[in-house]
Design a protein around this motif. Structure first.
Motif, short mmCIF file in Angstrom:
data_model
loop_
_atom_site.label_atom_id
_atom_site.label_comp_id
_atom_site.label_asym_id
_atom_site.label_seq_id
_atom_site.Cartn_x
_atom_site.Cartn_y
_atom_site.Cartn_z
N LEU A 323 0.82 -1.31 -0.01
CA LEU A 323 -0.19 0.16 0.09
C LEU A 323 1.02 1.22 0.06
O LEU A 323 0.54 2.08 -0.84
CB LEU A 323 -0.92 -0.12 1.20
N PHE A 324 1.96 1.15 0.67
CA PHE A 324 2.94 2.16 0.85
C PHE A 324 3.34 2.48 -0.76
O PHE A 324 3.51 3.64 -1.06
CB PHE A 324 3.90 2.11 1.67
N ASN A 325 3.78 1.60 -1.04
CA ASN A 325 4.42 1.61 -2.39
C ASN A 325 3.64 2.30 -3.73
O ASN A 325 3.79 3.02 -4.36
CB ASN A 325 5.09 0.31 -3.09
N LEU A 326 2.19 1.79 -3.22
CA LEU A 326 1.14 2.41 -4.31
C LEU A 326 0.95 3.80 -4.03
O LEU A 326 0.68 4.59 -5.14
CB LEU A 326 -0.25 1.64 -4.23
N TRP A 327 1.00 4.40 -2.85
CA TRP A 327 1.03 5.90 -2.66
C TRP A 327 2.12 6.58 -3.13
O TRP A 327 2.19 7.57 -3.85
CB TRP A 327 0.87 6.16 -1.06
N ASN A 329 4.32 5.60 -5.60
CA ASN A 329 4.37 5.62 -6.97
C ASN A 329 3.30 6.51 -7.63
O ASN A 329 3.01 6.32 -8.86
CB ASN A 329 4.64 4.30 -7.42
N GLY A 330 2.50 7.01 -6.73
CA GLY A 330 1.40 7.89 -7.16
C GLY A 330 0.36 7.52 -7.86
O GLY A 330 -0.28 8.04 -8.57
N LEU A 331 0.36 6.05 -7.58
CA LEU A 331 -0.88 5.43 -8.09
C LEU A 331 -2.31 5.55 -7.44
O LEU A 331 -3.24 5.50 -7.97
CB LEU A 331 -0.78 3.84 -8.37
N LEU A 353 6.08 10.77 7.35
CA LEU A 353 7.62 10.99 7.64
C LEU A 353 8.04 10.89 5.97
O LEU A 353 9.08 11.82 5.64
CB LEU A 353 8.21 9.75 8.09
N ALA A 354 7.71 10.02 5.24
CA ALA A 354 8.23 10.19 3.76
C ALA A 354 7.84 11.57 3.08
O ALA A 354 8.69 11.95 2.22
CB ALA A 354 7.44 9.04 3.01
N LYS A 355 6.73 12.02 3.28
CA LYS A 355 6.27 13.62 2.52
C LYS A 355 7.38 14.40 3.18
O LYS A 355 7.67 15.27 2.46
CB LYS A 355 5.04 13.84 3.30
N LYS A 356 7.94 14.45 4.45
CA LYS A 356 8.75 15.41 4.93
C LYS A 356 10.38 14.84 4.66
O LYS A 356 11.21 15.63 4.98
CB LYS A 356 8.81 15.35 6.42
#
Length: 370
Positions: A323-327, A329-331, A353-356
């Motif tokens: 799910l994290f990877n789908l987010w 990768n912008g899918l 955290l990834a956004k920052k």
């Protein structure tokens, strides 16, 4: 009149490639498109309309079941265009129907994005392979793809036990016999018992919902058959617990031991809308290694998720990683990913955290490897 109408509706479903058609009184027909419910631009359905639509497609036997039990399920073919799985039911004294479109073409494991290790597991000579997830998460499609892959690559005898039959398989390299519960055989336990005498290599059990069926499926997997089963559980840990919990307490230890040797793997899936339309699946993959078999045997299933996390080299992955990877990768939208997560709090935190840009290098590397 009604038959023309149902034909038109089904043609619309096929043309627009929607997944479901909902028919109920007091509103126009509704289709599910890319996860959303969309009303068709036609008149509202009266009680008589729903009854005549129902009668135009429902077999006599099912109309009788509808009268006696208030609901019935069956499958039918719409020419060569598609098959439909139909649920007819009563609500507020009126008739309601949901028709699920089953495409005629099979998608390959690669097109579905199934974990690569799946092909290897289903080619083993024996064992239980479980596909799990909530209703409408694409379990049937994944299983049909796996059966079709075997049909094209090995010479097996495959028996499917389904309620109702959804995808129709032609004989390719395999001989495939599909038995419909309620039509060809009364129930799952009976169907499984009989299947073992029919020289099968692979048995697909449409739904493992009771002790008899689960117990027969485990036995079949132990005695030299590959058994595919489905459960409405989410996540590998929940699936293993669910199977064991079906049994009386005094049998649970024995079942743990049996299951630990019989089970090959658990594929759990969730279906999400894609940002640009269409749907995409996220998969959790548990491969049962000797270490995981030990956890099942010793009743330490709570340790399964962390073992999946460290088991990447065996082809494992957690649903929340997918799910994290789908987010990432912008899918898919963040909200859609979090709703389907097994640990929503942790996933929300990880995305934040990834956004920052604050994910540690190690975590980033882990994600890059996927």
């Amino acid at each position: 009149m009604a038959f023309l109408q149902i034909d038109k509706l089904l043609q619309t479903v096929v043309n627009q490639k929607v997944s479901d058609l909902h028919i109920t009184t007091g509103q126009p027909p509704v289709v599910r498109k890319g996860g959303h419910m969309v009303r068709l631009d036609t008149k509202s359905m009266e009680a008589d309309d729903t009854v005549s639509l129902m009668k135009s497609i429902t077999p006599e036997r099912n109309q009788q079941e509808l009268q006696e039990k208030g609901g019935t399920d069956f499958g039918f073919a719409f020419g060569d265009l598609a098959r439909f799985r139909v649920a007819v039911f009563k609500q507020r004294g009126h008739i309601g129907m949901v028709l699920r479109r089953i495409p005629n073409e099979f998608l390959t494991p690669e097109q579905l994005g199934l974990p690569a290790v799946v092909k290897e597991l289903i080619n083993r000579p024996r064992g239980l392979f479980l596909v799990t997830g909530p209703t409408g998460s694409g379990k049937t499609t994944s299983l049909a793809s796996m059966i079709n892959y075997l049909n094209e690559t090995v010479d097996h005898h495959i028996i499917t036990l389904e309620d109702p039959i959804e995808y129709y398989h032609q004989h390719k390299k395999c001989t495939i016999n599909q038995r419909e519960i309620g039509v060809d055989v009364p129930n799952f336990p009976e169907a499984l018992r009989r299947a073992l005498r029919m020289d099968p290599d692979v048995i697909l059990v449409g739904e493992m919902r009771d002790l008899d069926t689960i117990s027969s499926a485990i036995t079949a997997a132990e005695t030299g058959h590959v058994v595919f089963g489905t459960l409405h559980t989410s996540g590998a840990e929940g699936t293993v617990n669910r199977i064991i919990d079906v049994f009386p307490t005094n049998q649970q230890e024995q079942i743990r031991t049996q299951l630990s040797t019989a089970i090959l793997g658990v594929l759990s899936q969730a279906l999400l809308p894609k940002k640009n339309g269409g749907m995409v699946a996220a998969y959790e993959m548990l491969v049962v290694t000797p270490a995981i078999a030990n956890l099942i045997r010793e009743n330490k299933t709570y340790r399964i998720p962390s073992s999946i996390q460290t088991g990447k080299k065996y082809g494992m992955q957690l649903l929340d990683e997918a799910l994290f990877n789908l987010w990432k990768n912008g899918l898919c939208e963040e909200r859609d990913c979090i709703v389907r997560s097994n640990a929503p709090g942790e996933l929300t935190q990880k995305i934040a955290l990834a956004k920052k840009g604050l994910l540690s290098d190690e975590e980033e590397e882990e994600e890059e490897e996927d």
